[in-house]
Motif scaffolding. Sequence first.
Motif, PDB file in Angstrom:
ATOM      1  N   PRO B  48       0.827  -1.210   0.000  1.00 16.64           N
ATOM      2  CA  PRO B  48       0.000   0.000   0.000  1.00 16.64           C
ATOM      3  C   PRO B  48       0.860   1.257   0.000  1.00 16.64           C
ATOM      4  CG  PRO B  48      -0.112  -1.105   2.141  1.00 16.64           C
ATOM      5  CD  PRO B  48       0.673  -2.006   1.232  1.00 16.64           C
ATOM      6  N   THR B  49       0.776   2.024  -1.071  1.00 17.88           N
ATOM      7  CA  THR B  49       1.631   3.208  -1.201  1.00 17.88           C
ATOM      8  C   THR B  49       0.901   4.489  -0.813  1.00 17.88           C
ATOM      9  OG1 THR B  49       0.918   3.497  -3.484  1.00 17.88           O
ATOM     10  CG2 THR B  49       2.904   2.168  -3.120  1.00 17.88           C
ATOM     11  N   GLY B  50      -0.435   4.417  -0.785  1.00 15.62           N
ATOM     12  CA  GLY B  50      -1.208   5.634  -0.524  1.00 15.62           C
ATOM     13  C   GLY B  50      -1.374   6.470  -1.767  1.00 15.62           C
ATOM     14  N   SER B  51      -0.893   5.956  -2.893  1.00 13.55           N
ATOM     15  CA  SER B  51      -1.017   6.703  -4.144  1.00 13.55           C
ATOM     16  C   SER B  51      -2.454   6.630  -4.648  1.00 13.55           C
ATOM     17  CB  SER B  51      -0.071   6.117  -5.194  1.00 13.55           C
ATOM     18  OG  SER B  51      -0.406   6.618  -6.458  1.00 13.55           O
ATOM     19  N   TYR B  52      -2.890   7.772  -5.204  1.00 13.15           N
ATOM     20  CA  TYR B  52      -4.223   7.778  -5.805  1.00 13.15           C
ATOM     21  C   TYR B  52      -4.273   6.828  -6.996  1.00 13.15           C
ATOM     22  CZ  TYR B  52      -7.832   9.216  -8.987  1.00 13.15           C
ATOM     23  OH  TYR B  52      -8.868   9.193  -9.871  1.00 13.15           O
ATOM     24  N   PHE B  53      -3.164   6.774  -7.744  1.00  8.41           N
ATOM     25  CA  PHE B  53      -3.140   5.933  -8.938  1.00  8.41           C
ATOM     26  C   PHE B  53      -2.815   4.484  -8.571  1.00  8.41           C
ATOM     27  CE2 PHE B  53      -2.544  10.124 -10.825  1.00  8.41           C
ATOM     28  CZ  PHE B  53      -3.542  10.075 -11.776  1.00  8.41           C
ATOM     29  N   TYR B 121     -11.101 -13.742  -3.072  1.00  8.90           N
ATOM     30  CA  TYR B 121     -10.722 -12.597  -3.900  1.00  8.90           C
ATOM     31  C   TYR B 121     -11.343 -11.294  -3.384  1.00  8.90           C
ATOM     32  CZ  TYR B 121     -10.335  -9.469  -7.910  1.00  8.90           C
ATOM     33  OH  TYR B 121     -10.083  -8.384  -8.721  1.00  8.90           O
ATOM     34  N   THR B 122     -12.662 -11.310  -3.143  1.00  4.72           N
ATOM     35  CA  THR B 122     -13.357 -10.080  -2.717  1.00  4.72           C
ATOM     36  C   THR B 122     -12.765  -9.557  -1.410  1.00  4.72           C
ATOM     37  OG1 THR B 122     -15.354 -10.946  -3.761  1.00  4.72           O
ATOM     38  CG2 THR B 122     -15.642  -9.078  -2.288  1.00  4.72           C
ATOM     39  N   GLU B 123     -12.555 -10.469  -0.474  1.00  9.81           N
ATOM     40  CA  GLU B 123     -12.001 -10.078   0.821  1.00  9.81           C
ATOM     41  C   GLU B 123     -10.601  -9.479   0.659  1.00  9.81           C
ATOM     42  OE1 GLU B 123     -12.423 -13.320   3.638  1.00  9.81           O
ATOM     43  OE2 GLU B 123     -10.855 -12.417   4.849  1.00  9.81           O
ATOM     44  N   LYS B 124      -9.798 -10.120  -0.205  1.00 12.67           N
ATOM     45  CA  LYS B 124      -8.420  -9.650  -0.400  1.00 12.67           C
ATOM     46  C   LYS B 124      -8.396  -8.274  -1.077  1.00 12.67           C
ATOM     47  CE  LYS B 124      -6.962 -13.522  -2.365  1.00 12.67           C
ATOM     48  NZ  LYS B 124      -6.156 -14.588  -2.976  1.00 12.67           N
ATOM     49  N   ILE B 130      -8.464  -0.933   1.167  1.00 12.13           N
ATOM     50  CA  ILE B 130      -8.536  -0.198   2.439  1.00 12.13           C
ATOM     51  C   ILE B 130      -7.123   0.152   2.932  1.00 12.13           C
ATOM     52  CG2 ILE B 130      -9.104  -0.461   4.904  1.00 12.13           C
ATOM     53  CD1 ILE B 130     -11.679  -1.918   3.989  1.00 12.13           C
ATOM     54  N   ALA B 131      -6.195  -0.815   2.789  1.00 11.83           N
ATOM     55  CA  ALA B 131      -4.806  -0.553   3.216  1.00 11.83           C
ATOM     56  C   ALA B 131      -4.220   0.618   2.431  1.00 11.83           C
ATOM     57  CB  ALA B 131      -3.955  -1.804   3.011  1.00 11.83           C
ATOM     58  N   ASN B 132      -4.551   0.697   1.144  1.00  8.65           N
ATOM     59  CA  ASN B 132      -4.044   1.804   0.321  1.00  8.65           C
ATOM     60  C   ASN B 132      -4.658   3.133   0.751  1.00  8.65           C
ATOM     61  OD1 ASN B 132      -2.316   2.517  -1.976  1.00  8.65           O
ATOM     62  ND2 ASN B 132      -4.235   3.214  -2.896  1.00  8.65           N
ATOM     63  N   ILE B 133      -5.951   3.113   1.075  1.00 12.96           N
ATOM     64  CA  ILE B 133      -6.601   4.353   1.526  1.00 12.96           C
ATOM     65  C   ILE B 133      -6.014   4.796   2.863  1.00 12.96           C
ATOM     66  CG2 ILE B 133      -8.797   5.309   2.384  1.00 12.96           C
ATOM     67  CD1 ILE B 133     -10.176   3.627   0.210  1.00 12.96           C
ATOM     68  N   ASP B 145     -14.717   7.711   5.846  1.00 10.70           N
ATOM     69  CA  ASP B 145     -15.851   7.701   4.915  1.00 10.70           C
ATOM     70  C   ASP B 145     -15.579   6.769   3.740  1.00 10.70           C
ATOM     71  OD1 ASP B 145     -17.222   9.417   6.475  1.00 10.70           O
ATOM     72  OD2 ASP B 145     -16.953  11.198   5.203  1.00 10.70           O
ATOM     73  N   ALA B 146     -14.357   6.910   3.182  1.00  9.93           N
ATOM     74  CA  ALA B 146     -14.006   6.109   2.014  1.00  9.93           C
ATOM     75  C   ALA B 146     -13.990   4.622   2.345  1.00  9.93           C
ATOM     76  CB  ALA B 146     -12.635   6.544   1.488  1.00  9.93           C
TER      77      ALA B 146
END
Lengths: 148, 194
Positions: B48-53, B121-124, B130-133, B145-146
Amino acid sequence: MENRRIYFGILFAVTAMVLFSLGGGLWGAEQTLGHWTGKMFQPVCHQNPERSFYFLGSQMAVNTRCFGIFSGIWVGWMLIPFYLRAGGGNRSVIILLLVAAVAQIIDFGGNLFSYWTNTNMSRFILGSVLGTATALYIGDLFKSSTKH
Amino acid sequence: MEEQDSTAERNYSFGEYLPSAGIVGVIFALLTFAIGIFFGYQQINAEPTGSYFSPSMLSGVIICLVSAFAGMVAVWHFTKEVSPVMKLGQGAVLGFLTGAVIIILSVLLNEIWTGLIDATYTEKIIDATIANIEAMDIPESAKNDAIDGIAQSMEAGNSIWSQIFWGIPITGLVNLLTALIGVKIFAKKPEETF
């Protein structure tokens, strides 16, 4: 103008699409993602909260670029009768459509490769130009072909 | 005489639209499904980088772009295989049907994937998104919220029928509009026939 029923049918559908794209706020929901308006646009938009406008306290169901495209289509669709009254078939609409499409690619690419950071408003404006140009380009199909 | 018949104005039955809507719909559904799965696993396996892209965001953009043009391609196919003459309303119907086929098949393919091939798959993908957000440099309230929204939209009440019911109108309308562009580019108007 011909195919009036199709014109008004699509106008109705596009109007509904723009209204639904405003998200859950219009319908009293606290959140849009998970609401039926959010589900409607899930297959066509990434719905990133940071890249969306908020309406009546809730995130819109589409991001700013998509909202620009949809509202641009609506505006362009409303302009079709006036466009046709002015003669239609204008080459400048094709040029505008191409310029708007290229501008989207440049804007997205520039942001992706960190040349600049675009904003919600810039994405909305570029999207609305593309949507309006698309609707006017389609508008020629409603031009009456019975002129003599 | 044959030439006249092939270019004459006529109405088509539902069954005559189906080959174009079906073939193009299947191709685009497979394409968008493959893109979604590819970028989905990229997201799952990425730090997870936190990047928007993020990969899933990129896949959303690509899928949207690709699937939007299915209506236009269906009109092109129809004008090649059935009749070069096409009325505006016929193009609109064909575009909407193509969008509907894409949604139905995409939902079914996703169900097959998550039901038979990778049940987690869905869970992963939820966890990875979520980790990225959480790694994003945005206010805590926006993050919450996101995350709430993503969890809700991917988990709650997303039955096959719900996804199809809510998915068809907008994808159908978008493809209807691109089908009209296709009519303008590829089809002959009935008045143009002699």
